[in-house]
Write an enzyme that holds these catalytic residues in place. Structure first.
Site, PDB file in Angstrom:
ATOM      1  N   LYS B  49       0.839  -1.203   0.000  1.00 19.92           N
ATOM      2  CA  LYS B  49       0.000   0.000   0.000  1.00 19.92           C
ATOM      3  C   LYS B  49       0.877   1.258   0.000  1.00 19.92           C
ATOM      4  CE  LYS B  49      -3.347   2.817   0.431  1.00 19.92           C
ATOM      5  NZ  LYS B  49      -4.151   3.101  -0.773  1.00 19.92           N
ATOM      6  N   LEU B  77      -4.564   7.484  -0.541  1.00 19.93           N
ATOM      7  CA  LEU B  77      -3.343   7.088   0.172  1.00 19.93           C
ATOM      8  C   LEU B  77      -3.506   6.932   1.680  1.00 19.93           C
ATOM      9  CD1 LEU B  77      -0.563   9.151  -1.685  1.00 19.93           C
ATOM     10  CD2 LEU B  77      -1.065   6.716  -1.919  1.00 19.93           C
ATOM     11  N   CYS B 133      -0.273   9.103  -8.288  1.00 17.11           N
ATOM     12  CA  CYS B 133      -1.578   8.934  -7.635  1.00 17.11           C
ATOM     13  C   CYS B 133      -2.490  10.100  -8.012  1.00 17.11           C
ATOM     14  CB  CYS B 133      -1.438   8.871  -6.112  1.00 17.11           C
ATOM     15  SG  CYS B 133      -3.044   8.754  -5.298  1.00 17.11           S
TER      16      CYS B 133
END
Lengths: 257, 306
Positions: B49, B77, B133
């Site tokens: 992650k 996130l 991201c």
């Protein structure tokens, strides 16, 4: 985990909801009230699995029931499945309701399709006194009345339009009952505004409660972190995850925005 | 039984993997949940992650929307921070015989440097710089969507990086090849692509966006043709290895990405639907290799006949 199970039966409850029985000795043996299963409904239009609560378990027969509202393409496809068809299910998943022997008097407060997970809870809970308060939009939305009747000592139904039972919200029934008696624990499942109100009513009176939350899910096991819900963490807050930390949370823990 | 003569292992700029299938960052947590379902040692690697210096709570829900053959996500996130990862998660992951790839993000160039310094001294096998991201306001895609931004971050962290450095690229640009070339020139040891495609979904009943963050990243089979095309284009222009991802669901998909030029692949979203997708993809690739007399994965990489 074995993913392939078998459809036992599909029964319409009303225009938009149905009860599906699934043959699965594994899930029937391991499943607890309040846990859910994650079902692959199939087709490119229903890519993700659909998380659905366990409604009733028959451990002797090795089957369990789910109550489903047809909301979109996934649940629509599910409603068209027929007995003996294979069905891809992950489960049982998540944490269920607590069944504490010291809780002698319990109540469940359910709204709409939120009533489904409360049925197995009533069936299994060791309490000596069980009350069920169920709310629906109208008479034609009332489901599993007899089943609930058999699983509790007293069943009260409210409908928003007054076409069946008491007119008004189920939270009003709850307030009225709390004027007469108290409970060791109350279990709530339904639309968010109803759960928020019911939890507030109970916490005000220091009655412990548990709520079963719903959120759009991905993996269903706690890896992808999409099914976030706000919970208290000391003086601060944090995002917990409905699939792994829930779907059942203590009423005090949840922050309903 | 047929004797297995295939060699599934790959070497990505010093990162040795027993097979080319890696769990994609953000879809696999730190492996704990899936470890209950299958042996993590089956995997070539796990990209954990996305990590940041400080813990992050992530974006408001809903964080996922279903779209035709795919999903949009806007997790933002959420993670416990790099120090908690090193303390709590690496010891768990090291119980398994699989490579650990730390995925690192930062809000600023300084934070990227700090992350790389910290992770270089941690027990991980590679560092994947998340420059792509789409779900956070600062950092990430803000750097990763221009060649200049990539050059700035990668050249800054490279001198401190003691692990193979993978740069994860965004597809939300005019020319992803420019980004890949910038990453290579600034010292990246490999590139991984594609991150998710920025998208959105609307509920007409409420007239509101489905995602709490309005927009999110698209992944799943819906993006596979785009991802495959980008892997093909990038692997033609860079000399460093390319790790391909985007909608891979099975062994056949893996072979497609290898043929397009990937040296390894990452699988993520498919696992939400089929929790055994990673294992089945590895088995499917092995079967393809046996049936087609491939002795190594490298034989397939870039093997597209045009």
């Amino acid at each position: 985990m074995n993913l392939i199970h078998r459809v036992g039966a599909v029964n319409r409850l009303n225009e938009e909801t149905f009860l599906m029985t699934i043959d699965s000795p594994e899930i029937a043996a391991a499943g607890r009230p309040g846990q859910f299963v994650n079902i692959r409904c199939g087709g490119p239009d229903a890519y993700l699995r659909r998380p659905i609560s366990i409604c009733r378990i028959d451990r002797e027969r090795g089957t369990f029931d789910i109550g489903v509202q047809i909301r979109g393409k996934g649940t629509e496809a599910l409603s068209r499945m027929r007995p003996m068809e294979p069905i891809d299910i992950m489960g049982p998943l998540g944490n269920g309701f607590s069944l504490k022997p010291e809780d002698r008097r319990i109540a469940v407060v359910g709204g709409g399709i939120g009533v489904f997970p409360l049925l197995q809870l009533l069936i299994e809970h060791p309490a000596s006194e069980k009350l069920a308060l169920l709310g629906f939009r109208s008479r034609d939305q009332v489901v599993l009345e007899q089943d609930f009747q058999m699983a509790c000592d007293e069943l009260l139904i409210a409908t928003d339009d007054g076409s069946y039972g008491t007119a008004g919200f189920v939270t009003s029934l709850l307030e009225k009952k709390l004027g007469e008696k108290t409970f060791d624990r109350v279990f709530i499942c339904g639309p968010t505004p109803m759960m928020k109100r019911a939890a507030a009513i109970l916490l005000e009176r220091n009655v412990p409660c548990e709520v079963s939350l719903e959120q759009r899910m991905g993996c269903g096991i706690g890896a992808c972190l999409v099914c976030a819900c706000k919970t208290r963490a000391g003086d601060d807050w944090d995002y917990a995850h409905v699939c792994k930390d829930g779907p059942v949370f203590s009423g005090e823990a949840v922050i309903f925005d | 039984m047929m004797e297995k003569k295939t060699d599934m292992s790959v070497n990505i700029a010093g990162l040795k993997l027993k097979n080319p299938v890696i769990a994609a960052s953000g879809t696999f947590g730190f492996g704990r949940e899936y470890s209950a379902l299958f042996d993590l040692s089956r995997l070539g690697g796990i990209a954990v992650k996305g990590l940041t210096l400080e813990p992050r709570k992530g974006n408001p829900p809903p964080r996922i929307a279903e779209t035709p053959s795919g999903i949009l996500n806007s997790v933002g996130l959420q993670n416990p921070g790099v120090h908690a990862f090193i303390r709590d998660e690496i010891p768990f992951l090291r119980r398994y015989d699989t490579a650990i790839i730390a995925n690192a993000s930062g809000n600023t160039v300084e934070e990227y440097e700090e992350m790389v310094r910290i992770l270089s001294d941690a027990d991980v096998d590679a560092i994947e710089l998340n420059l792509s991201c789409p779900n956070v306001k600062e950092g990430c895609m803000a750097f990763g969507s221009t060649a200049a931004g990539i050059t700035q971050v990668v050249s800054r962290v490279k001198p401190f990086c003691k692990k193979p450095l993978i740069v994860k690229l965004t597809p939300n640009v005019t020319d992803i090849c420019e980004l890949a070339l910038a990453a290579e020139a600034a010292g990246a040891d490999a590139v991984s692509l594609i991150n998710t495609l920025l998208g959105m979904a609307i509920d007409v009943k409420t007239r509101r966006p489905i995602l709490g963050n309005i927009m999110g990243g698209l992944s799943g089979p819906a993006v596979k043709p785009v991802a495959l095309r980008m892997v093909y284009q990038v692997s033609k222009v860079v000399k460093i290895p390319v790790i391909g991802m985007g909608g891979i669901s099975n062994g056949t998909d893996v072979v497609e990405f290898l043929l397009a030029g990937a040296s390894a692949v990452m699988i993520g979203t498919a696992g939400f639907v089929n929790p055994y997708a990673w294992v089945e993809a590895i088995n499917g690739l092995e079967q393809y290799m046996l049936e087609n007399n491939c002795r190594s994965v490298a034989e397939l990489t870039g093997g597209l006949i045009v």
